[in-house]
Write an enzyme that holds these catalytic residues in place. Structure first.
Site, PDB file in Angstrom:
ATOM      1  N   LYS A 197       0.806  -1.193   0.026  1.00  0.00           N
ATOM      2  CA  LYS A 197       0.060  -0.093   0.098  1.00  0.00           C
ATOM      3  C   LYS A 197       0.982   1.368   0.160  1.00  0.00           C
ATOM      4  CE  LYS A 197      -2.464  -0.857   3.746  1.00  0.00           C
ATOM      5  NZ  LYS A 197      -1.783  -2.328   3.922  1.00  0.00           N
ATOM      6  N   ARG A 239     -10.341   0.361   7.578  1.00  0.00           N
ATOM      7  CA  ARG A 239      -9.796  -0.981   8.032  1.00  0.00           C
ATOM      8  C   ARG A 239     -10.964  -1.798   8.443  1.00  0.00           C
ATOM      9  NH1 ARG A 239      -4.015   0.243   8.529  1.00  0.00           N
ATOM     10  NH2 ARG A 239      -2.884  -1.656   8.575  1.00  0.00           N
ATOM     11  N   ARG A 261      10.980  -6.496   5.665  1.00  0.00           N
ATOM     12  CA  ARG A 261      10.959  -5.077   6.093  1.00  0.00           C
ATOM     13  C   ARG A 261      11.282  -4.804   7.784  1.00  0.00           C
ATOM     14  NH1 ARG A 261       5.321  -2.214   5.363  1.00  0.00           N
ATOM     15  NH2 ARG A 261       4.831  -2.878   7.656  1.00  0.00           N
ATOM     16  N   ARG A 287      11.039  -1.407  11.825  1.00  0.00           N
ATOM     17  CA  ARG A 287       9.657  -0.954  12.394  1.00  0.00           C
ATOM     18  C   ARG A 287       9.212  -2.187  13.413  1.00  0.00           C
ATOM     19  NH1 ARG A 287       4.535  -0.046   8.392  1.00  0.00           N
ATOM     20  NH2 ARG A 287       3.228  -1.060  10.098  1.00  0.00           N
ATOM     21  N   ARG A 346      -1.665  -9.378  13.288  1.00  0.00           N
ATOM     22  CA  ARG A 346      -1.922  -8.561  12.143  1.00  0.00           C
ATOM     23  C   ARG A 346      -2.799  -9.071  10.949  1.00  0.00           C
ATOM     24  NH1 ARG A 346       3.461  -5.529  11.230  1.00  0.00           N
ATOM     25  NH2 ARG A 346       2.434  -4.290   9.642  1.00  0.00           N
TER      26      ARG A 346
HETATM   27  P1  AMP Z   1      -0.094   0.666   8.797  1.00  0.00           P
HETATM   28  O1  AMP Z   1       1.209   1.521   8.650  1.00  0.00           O
HETATM   29  O2  AMP Z   1      -1.207   0.982   7.789  1.00  0.00           O
HETATM   30  O3  AMP Z   1       0.078  -1.096   8.420  1.00  0.00           O
HETATM   31  O4  AMP Z   1      -0.356   0.562  10.162  1.00  0.00           O
HETATM   32  C1  AMP Z   1       0.293  -0.024  11.568  1.00  0.00           C
HETATM   33  C2  AMP Z   1      -0.799  -0.073  12.538  1.00  0.00           C
HETATM   34  O5  AMP Z   1      -1.561   1.213  12.925  1.00  0.00           O
HETATM   35  C3  AMP Z   1      -2.011  -1.069  12.397  1.00  0.00           C
HETATM   36  O6  AMP Z   1      -1.492  -2.344  12.690  1.00  0.00           O
HETATM   37  C4  AMP Z   1      -2.925  -0.905  13.345  1.00  0.00           C
HETATM   38  O7  AMP Z   1      -2.459  -0.885  14.537  1.00  0.00           O
HETATM   39  C5  AMP Z   1      -2.977   0.845  13.319  1.00  0.00           C
HETATM   40  N1  AMP Z   1      -3.847   1.318  12.243  1.00  0.00           N
HETATM   41  C6  AMP Z   1      -3.438   2.195  11.197  1.00  0.00           C
HETATM   42  N2  AMP Z   1      -4.389   2.167  10.254  1.00  0.00           N
HETATM   43  C7  AMP Z   1      -5.487   2.027  11.260  1.00  0.00           C
HETATM   44  C8  AMP Z   1      -6.954   2.102  10.926  1.00  0.00           C
HETATM   45  N3  AMP Z   1      -7.351   2.555   9.950  1.00  0.00           N
HETATM   46  N4  AMP Z   1      -7.747   1.540  11.975  1.00  0.00           N
HETATM   47  C9  AMP Z   1      -7.252   0.871  13.022  1.00  0.00           C
HETATM   48  N5  AMP Z   1      -5.915   0.691  13.377  1.00  0.00           N
HETATM   49  C10 AMP Z   1      -4.995   1.426  12.503  1.00  0.00           C
END
Ligand code: AMP
Length: 192
Positions: A14, A90, A129, A135, A146
């Site tokens: 993404k 999400r 990654r 990270r 996740r």
């Molecule tokens: P990402 O960088 O998009 O993979 O997001 C990392 C983490 O942030 C996710 O595993 C969630 O814990 C949290 N997170 C990011 N976006 C959302 C969302 N739209 N709703 C809930 N948690 C989120």
């Protein structure tokens, strides 16, 4: 306003494809994961709450997440021209809230680009990654949580957007340039 949701599992690309979209279309980008990681880095009260969820691989609760997203839309004048939503929505509740937020701005979600990648490949990519970037949530235990959360809470959104006629599934394995070319072609066919 031209709004694109980039949708997919953790590790589906993404962020990478969003970067290409920004270059190609020059529209504002909101990555909710990045917004949260920035709060964690600055050790804000929100960052401390978010870290509790992120470190376990859980989702931030919908009401809090929707408020954060609304603030992002309101505080960035650039967003009025259009947004690439990366990592939001999400859950179904978030998708419904996004429709409402955009309706209030006389707009809508124009297209959802779904990056489809098998779980085994997602795990390999995320482990790599984690090694490359450090990270914190890219460790095996959190990755597995996740992915579970993705399949139970996020994946059903593809049906939500299919019903709205907006879902464009793209094979997310393979060369980054080739994947982007497929996305570009899909977007070219969408009425604005
Ligand atoms: P990402 O960088 O998009 O993979 O997001 C990392 C983490 O942030 C996710 O595993 C969630 O814990 C949290 N997170 C990011 N976006 C959302 C969302 N739209 N709703 C809930 N948690 C989120």
């Amino acid at each position: 306003m031209f709004n694109i949701v980039v949708f997919g599992a953790p590790g589906s690309g993404k962020g990478t494809q969003s970067e290409r979209l920004i270059k190609e279309y020059g529209i504002h980008h909101i990555s909710t994961g990045e917004v949260l990681r920035d709060h964690i880095k600055r050790d804000t009260p929100l960052g401390r709450i978010a870290n509790e969820y992120i470190s376990k691989g859980h989702l931030i609760p919908d009401d809090l997440m929707i408020k954060i997203l609304a603030d992002e839309l309101d505080s960035n004048p650039e967003a009025a021209k259009g947004v690439i939503f990366d990592g939001f929505p999400r859950t179904i509740a978030q998708a419904e809230a996004l429709n409402e937020l955009l309706e209030k701005r006389n707009s809508k979600v124009h297209a959802v680009i779904g990056l489809e990648v098998e779980d085994d490949e997602l795990v390999d990519r995320l482990i790599k990654r984690g090694q490359e970037t450090g990270r914190a949530d890219d460790n095996l235990e959190t990755i597995q949580n996740r992915l579970k959360v993705y399949h139970s809470q996020t994946k059903p959104l593809s049906d939500f957007y299919k019903k709205e006629g907006k879902y464009h599934g793209i094979n997310g394995s393979g060369a980054i340039d080739e994947i982007f070319e497929q996305i570009r072609q899909r977007i070219a066919g969408i009425e604005r």
